[in-house]
Design a protein around this motif. Sequence first.
Motif, PDB file in Angstrom:
ATOM      1  N   LEU A 187      63.740 -21.832  40.472  1.00  0.00           N
ATOM      2  CA  LEU A 187      62.285 -21.764  40.637  1.00  0.00           C
ATOM      3  C   LEU A 187      61.794 -22.817  41.622  1.00  0.00           C
ATOM      4  O   LEU A 187      60.914 -22.549  42.445  1.00  0.00           O
ATOM      5  CB  LEU A 187      61.580 -21.931  39.294  1.00  0.00           C
ATOM      6  N   LYS A 188      62.367 -24.009  41.558  1.00  0.00           N
ATOM      7  CA  LYS A 188      61.978 -25.078  42.482  1.00  0.00           C
ATOM      8  C   LYS A 188      62.185 -24.647  43.922  1.00  0.00           C
ATOM      9  O   LYS A 188      61.298 -24.786  44.768  1.00  0.00           O
ATOM     10  CB  LYS A 188      62.784 -26.344  42.189  1.00  0.00           C
ATOM     11  N   VAL A 189      63.344 -24.089  44.222  1.00  0.00           N
ATOM     12  CA  VAL A 189      63.649 -23.642  45.582  1.00  0.00           C
ATOM     13  C   VAL A 189      62.709 -22.516  45.993  1.00  0.00           C
ATOM     14  O   VAL A 189      62.208 -22.499  47.122  1.00  0.00           O
ATOM     15  CB  VAL A 189      65.133 -23.220  45.690  1.00  0.00           C
ATOM     16  N   ALA A 190      62.439 -21.592  45.093  1.00  0.00           N
ATOM     17  CA  ALA A 190      61.548 -20.475  45.417  1.00  0.00           C
ATOM     18  C   ALA A 190      60.131 -20.970  45.713  1.00  0.00           C
ATOM     19  O   ALA A 190      59.526 -20.568  46.711  1.00  0.00           O
ATOM     20  CB  ALA A 190      61.530 -19.462  44.274  1.00  0.00           C
ATOM     21  N   PHE A 191      59.596 -21.843  44.850  1.00  0.00           N
ATOM     22  CA  PHE A 191      58.257 -22.392  45.094  1.00  0.00           C
ATOM     23  C   PHE A 191      58.226 -23.174  46.401  1.00  0.00           C
ATOM     24  O   PHE A 191      57.306 -23.032  47.211  1.00  0.00           O
ATOM     25  CB  PHE A 191      57.806 -23.297  43.938  1.00  0.00           C
ATOM     26  N   GLU A 192      59.226 -24.001  46.602  1.00  0.00           N
ATOM     27  CA  GLU A 192      59.303 -24.823  47.799  1.00  0.00           C
ATOM     28  C   GLU A 192      59.294 -23.955  49.059  1.00  0.00           C
ATOM     29  O   GLU A 192      58.542 -24.213  50.006  1.00  0.00           O
ATOM     30  CB  GLU A 192      60.605 -25.631  47.733  1.00  0.00           C
ATOM     31  N   ASN A 193      60.115 -22.911  49.065  1.00  0.00           N
ATOM     32  CA  ASN A 193      60.181 -22.018  50.224  1.00  0.00           C
ATOM     33  C   ASN A 193      58.848 -21.350  50.501  1.00  0.00           C
ATOM     34  O   ASN A 193      58.383 -21.309  51.643  1.00  0.00           O
ATOM     35  CB  ASN A 193      61.276 -20.967  50.041  1.00  0.00           C
ATOM     36  N   HIS A 194      58.212 -20.817  49.468  1.00  0.00           N
ATOM     37  CA  HIS A 194      56.932 -20.134  49.647  1.00  0.00           C
ATOM     38  C   HIS A 194      55.844 -21.094  50.135  1.00  0.00           C
ATOM     39  O   HIS A 194      55.054 -20.753  51.018  1.00  0.00           O
ATOM     40  CB  HIS A 194      56.493 -19.466  48.340  1.00  0.00           C
ATOM     41  N   VAL A 195      55.795 -22.282  49.548  1.00  0.00           N
ATOM     42  CA  VAL A 195      54.756 -23.248  49.931  1.00  0.00           C
ATOM     43  C   VAL A 195      54.990 -23.734  51.361  1.00  0.00           C
ATOM     44  O   VAL A 195      54.048 -23.823  52.153  1.00  0.00           O
ATOM     45  CB  VAL A 195      54.681 -24.416  48.927  1.00  0.00           C
TER      46      VAL A 195
END
Length: 171
Positions: A10-18
């Motif tokens: 989830l951290k990587v997914a949020f980071e990528n989107h942001v």
Amino acid sequence: MYDPTIFENLKVAFENHVYDLDNIDHKIHITNRVDRMDLSILAREFAIQFTLVTKQDVIAEIVLKASLEDLAGEILETPGKQLGCSLLLRFNKRVQNVNLQCTKIEQALNNIWENEIQLTQTLSYVYEQKASGYLNTIDIEFIHKINEDHMDDITDFLDHVLETLEVLHRI
């Protein structure tokens, strides 16, 4: 072989989107990022803070947390546990007319986020400084944990965060 935890995914997914909203879409400007391992309680926390590019008076922060219980339950494959991460949104906005603005903020955020949140507004000011209003720290805590099943919802979630920034700017 290493299998990333729900938190890591989830951290990587949020980071990528942001970061895409910052670097590709140029809608936001990232102002801070935290990736913390709390060794005293064996918990993980990721936070990313940003403003709208054109309206920087309101700051948004997405906070993703995983407790020892969440991490251990996943690693040990404990049956019957609701595994996942806690999600918190935090906004910082200056307010002058506390009663009016805080009421409007509460109504607007309940309309945007519906019944899935617990909303808290905390007002503060620096003692002995000329009164220029209060800092309103608005915490939106999501009632249910999230996991990889929510990955497809991140784009819509971030659209709601951007909408919230716009609405808070107008109040």
